[in-house]
Enzyme design. Sequence first.
Site, mmCIF file in Angstrom:
data_model
loop_
_atom_site.group_PDB
_atom_site.id
_atom_site.type_symbol
_atom_site.label_atom_id
_atom_site.label_comp_id
_atom_site.label_asym_id
_atom_site.label_seq_id
_atom_site.Cartn_x
_atom_site.Cartn_y
_atom_site.Cartn_z
ATOM 1 N N PHE A 25 0.581 -3.572 -0.335
ATOM 2 C CA PHE A 25 -0.380 -4.111 -1.302
ATOM 3 C C PHE A 25 -1.825 -3.708 -1.016
ATOM 4 O O PHE A 25 -2.756 -4.465 -1.302
ATOM 5 C CB PHE A 25 -0.261 -5.640 -1.376
ATOM 6 N N CYS A 26 -2.021 -2.512 -0.469
ATOM 7 C CA CYS A 26 -3.368 -2.039 -0.133
ATOM 8 C C CYS A 26 -4.121 -3.068 0.713
ATOM 9 O O CYS A 26 -5.336 -3.254 0.580
ATOM 10 C CB CYS A 26 -4.166 -1.686 -1.387
#
Length: 473
Positions: free
Chosen positions: A394-395
């Site tokens: 999710f970055c």
Amino acid sequence: MSARTHAAVATAADESADSCCAAPLPVLGRDVTVPLVTGGEVTYAALDYAASAPALQRVWDDVAAYAPYYGSVHRGAGYLSQLSTDLFENSRATVAEFLDCRPDDQVVFTRSTTDSLNLLAATLPADCQVFVFETEHHASLLPWQDARVTYLDAPRTPEQAVATLERALADRDPSPSSRPSSGTGGPALVCVTGASNVTGELWPVKELAAAAHAHGARIVLDAAQLAPHHPVSVQDLDVDWIAFSGHKLYAPFGSGVLAGRADWLQDAEPYLAGGGASRKVARRADGGVDVEWHTTAARHEAGSPNVIGVYSIASACKALTEAGFDALVARERHLIATVRAGLAEVPEVKVLSLFGDDAPRVGVISFVVEGWNSSHFAAALSAEYGIGVRDGLFCAHPLVRTLLGGDPGTQGECGAPEAAPGERSLNAIRVSFGAGTPDEHVERFVGAVKELVRDGARWNYRTEDGRCVPDRG
């Protein structure tokens, strides 16, 4: 919008005003059907709002009504150019009102939250020291590479977050340009999220802002995950800047916002050099060029702006305000309770959290399933149930690896697990929802999770380019 603005531009907003308070709010694509690998079709359950939320129907209608009247903004003599300029600048005022900005704050339109924070990073004063928690999304974690950055460990309570920041600010390095006797560490900036894009938990922004200001630092709020779910007041939170993206605020047309104090923005060189940012350009006798830059928000908006993107954000701000955040928050709490209660009934599911089960949160929940590769699980939800979620890191690699007990320093490609179906990989599954999510979508999701854990996938999957996909061979 001035009287000059054509009445047709406002038609869609007027027609949809009565329906904007419906729960859930109407969104584009709500009736889209998708094929199932097991046969048949089903209405798509979009549960990846934290990545990009679908456009509100109100936003889409407003954009469609304006599109025939599109024109280049500023300095154009034509009717459409003047109309578009009015719409663009009134959109700026709408965003400022939505954020409860101070009278002298500037609202700068950008491409995204990432672009907004990189813009702010480019305006930092010399010797500025930046403080950022390792829990941040990469958009907040990475833009400060040219500054003196202090990365703070993940806190386990909101109180610990405040205490950690206070200690770091009290102990910060003196600025090379400050006098030893001045008692100041020089300029400093704190960057913090309002709501985690991994756990959905709300951060103690007001308390962190107070701690920052008590130590002579400023603070920027990454509101990408907060603004679509909760009212955000620059003045009440006492933050210096706020950044968010249209594509998470039900306005996915390529624009973002940086709003806040004007001084650092005015003192810095333009983020991009070009037309729109310049007031005067003249040749010098020596053959060079002298430039006088704008001191307004235009200083950092060089080039032809994304008028439709900006207008879509303003439309979303109006729609959410008219719907009423009290009602939106209450409905979202109901959806959160439904999902969390359902997941709690599955012993194999572990929900990821920093602050604990009782922490207030928005509609973002990440989890892992014992015995499942997260990419495999997400692929099965999509292919067999028509449910769109997200899997990966999710970055926010350091945060997810910390929550999963891995090494926060380990590098990994975002969203591309290396393990094959059935093998353990250090990644997670994220379900996220918001104002446009009907009950049926989250109920289907909970039912699908229980069924997959109990019975397993009904289809075979294989790894392709680092992702699990249905094996159609």
